[in-house]
Motif scaffolding. Structure first.
Motif, mmCIF file in Angstrom:
data_model
loop_
_atom_site.group_PDB
_atom_site.id
_atom_site.type_symbol
_atom_site.label_atom_id
_atom_site.label_comp_id
_atom_site.label_asym_id
_atom_site.label_seq_id
_atom_site.Cartn_x
_atom_site.Cartn_y
_atom_site.Cartn_z
ATOM 1 N N MET A 20 23.232 32.285 25.259
ATOM 2 C CA MET A 20 24.608 32.628 25.566
ATOM 3 C C MET A 20 24.641 33.507 26.811
ATOM 4 S SD MET A 20 27.299 34.481 23.145
ATOM 5 C CE MET A 20 28.550 35.457 23.869
ATOM 6 N N LYS A 21 25.502 33.167 27.757
ATOM 7 C CA LYS A 21 25.643 33.954 28.972
ATOM 8 C C LYS A 21 26.734 35.013 28.788
ATOM 9 C CE LYS A 21 24.267 30.545 32.408
ATOM 10 N NZ LYS A 21 24.687 29.858 33.637
ATOM 11 N N PRO A 22 26.506 36.235 29.284
ATOM 12 C CA PRO A 22 27.536 37.275 29.163
ATOM 13 C C PRO A 22 28.609 37.159 30.251
ATOM 14 C CG PRO A 22 25.579 38.171 30.158
ATOM 15 C CD PRO A 22 25.258 36.756 29.785
ATOM 16 N N TYR A 23 28.620 36.076 30.969
ATOM 17 C CA TYR A 23 29.587 35.850 32.026
ATOM 18 C C TYR A 23 29.984 34.382 31.982
ATOM 19 C CZ TYR A 23 24.998 34.806 33.948
ATOM 20 O OH TYR A 23 23.724 34.332 34.121
ATOM 21 N N ASP A 24 31.060 34.046 32.650
ATOM 22 C CA ASP A 24 31.624 32.711 32.503
ATOM 23 C C ASP A 24 31.573 31.938 33.824
ATOM 24 O OD1 ASP A 24 32.809 30.617 31.188
ATOM 25 O OD2 ASP A 24 34.834 31.334 31.576
ATOM 26 N N THR A 25 30.366 31.699 34.328
ATOM 27 C CA THR A 25 30.218 30.886 35.530
ATOM 28 C C THR A 25 28.984 30.019 35.381
ATOM 29 O OG1 THR A 25 28.757 32.348 36.787
ATOM 30 C CG2 THR A 25 31.111 32.811 36.925
ATOM 31 N N GLU A 26 28.778 29.171 36.338
ATOM 32 C CA GLU A 26 27.600 28.313 36.335
ATOM 33 C C GLU A 26 26.430 28.961 37.066
ATOM 34 O OE1 GLU A 26 27.339 25.476 34.610
ATOM 35 O OE2 GLU A 26 29.325 26.018 33.869
ATOM 36 N N ARG A 27 26.647 30.163 37.617
ATOM 37 C CA ARG A 27 25.589 30.842 38.360
ATOM 38 C C ARG A 27 24.552 31.448 37.413
ATOM 39 N NH1 ARG A 27 29.114 34.304 42.648
ATOM 40 N NH2 ARG A 27 30.170 34.908 40.744
ATOM 41 N N THR A 28 23.362 31.662 37.926
ATOM 42 C CA THR A 28 22.318 32.316 37.149
ATOM 43 C C THR A 28 22.609 33.810 37.057
ATOM 44 O OG1 THR A 28 20.936 32.821 39.068
ATOM 45 C CG2 THR A 28 20.613 30.653 38.010
ATOM 46 N N LYS A 29 21.885 34.473 36.181
ATOM 47 C CA LYS A 29 22.057 35.923 36.038
ATOM 48 C C LYS A 29 21.751 36.611 37.369
ATOM 49 C CE LYS A 29 20.654 39.935 33.393
ATOM 50 N NZ LYS A 29 19.856 40.444 32.278
ATOM 51 N N LYS A 30 20.697 36.182 38.042
ATOM 52 C CA LYS A 30 20.330 36.765 39.331
ATOM 53 C C LYS A 30 21.473 36.626 40.335
ATOM 54 C CE LYS A 30 16.948 36.420 43.043
ATOM 55 N NZ LYS A 30 15.740 35.764 43.531
ATOM 56 N N GLU A 31 22.077 35.455 40.383
ATOM 57 C CA GLU A 31 23.195 35.222 41.302
ATOM 58 C C GLU A 31 24.413 36.069 40.929
ATOM 59 O OE1 GLU A 31 22.263 30.583 42.524
ATOM 60 O OE2 GLU A 31 23.355 31.011 40.675
ATOM 61 N N GLU A 32 24.652 36.237 39.630
ATOM 62 C CA GLU A 32 25.769 37.065 39.166
ATOM 63 C C GLU A 32 25.567 38.528 39.561
ATOM 64 O OE1 GLU A 32 28.774 36.666 37.605
ATOM 65 O OE2 GLU A 32 28.501 34.544 37.987
ATOM 66 N N VAL A 33 24.354 39.033 39.360
ATOM 67 C CA VAL A 33 24.057 40.431 39.706
ATOM 68 C C VAL A 33 24.187 40.639 41.211
ATOM 69 C CG1 VAL A 33 22.227 42.184 39.760
ATOM 70 C CG2 VAL A 33 22.633 40.855 37.673
ATOM 71 N N GLN A 34 23.673 39.704 41.981
ATOM 72 C CA GLN A 34 23.781 39.804 43.441
ATOM 73 C C GLN A 34 25.252 39.804 43.864
ATOM 74 O OE1 GLN A 34 21.463 37.002 45.649
ATOM 75 N NE2 GLN A 34 22.160 37.777 47.614
ATOM 76 N N ALA A 35 26.046 38.951 43.282
ATOM 77 C CA ALA A 35 27.473 38.889 43.607
ATOM 78 C C ALA A 35 28.167 40.197 43.238
ATOM 79 C CB ALA A 35 28.130 37.713 42.889
ATOM 80 N N MET A 36 27.790 40.779 42.093
ATOM 81 C CA MET A 36 28.385 42.048 41.672
ATOM 82 C C MET A 36 28.072 43.135 42.700
ATOM 83 S SD MET A 36 27.598 44.439 38.362
ATOM 84 C CE MET A 36 25.955 44.773 38.948
ATOM 85 N N PHE A 37 26.815 43.245 43.117
ATOM 86 C CA PHE A 37 26.447 44.260 44.106
ATOM 87 C C PHE A 37 27.105 43.992 45.453
ATOM 88 C CE2 PHE A 37 23.090 45.364 41.097
ATOM 89 C CZ PHE A 37 23.222 46.748 41.118
ATOM 90 N N ASP A 38 27.261 42.728 45.815
ATOM 91 C CA ASP A 38 27.959 42.390 47.060
ATOM 92 C C ASP A 38 29.408 42.869 47.021
ATOM 93 O OD1 ASP A 38 25.689 41.241 48.119
ATOM 94 O OD2 ASP A 38 26.327 39.174 47.729
#
Length: 73
Positions: A1-19
């Motif tokens: 289960m992903k804690p976010y609702d996108t098709e991106r990986t966790k790494k991509e989600e974290v990078q987007a958050m920091f961006d």
């Protein structure tokens, strides 16, 4: 289960958050610390320069303020 609702990986989600937060992070840090962060950064640069190191490793660099200040010195 992903804690976010996108098709991106966790790494991509974290990078987007920091961006998203990076542009305001330094301003918030300066404000919340009453600019003491700038004072200690200058002090670290002076201490490092006194030792004339050939290389410096900034672990957990965050937005890179210290690494950039060291590189400029």
């Amino acid at each position: 289960m992903k804690p976010y609702d996108t098709e991106r990986t966790k790494k991509e989600e974290v990078q987007a958050m920091f961006d998203r937060i990076a542009p305001t992070y330094d301003v918030l840090n300066h404000t919340l610390s009453a600019n003491i962060d700038r004072l200690w950064r200058r002090r670290v640069v002076r201490c490092a320069a006194a030792g004339a190191p050939r290389r410096i490793l900034d672990l957990a660099t965050g937005t890179g303020d210290l690494a950039l200040a060291l590189a400029r010195a």
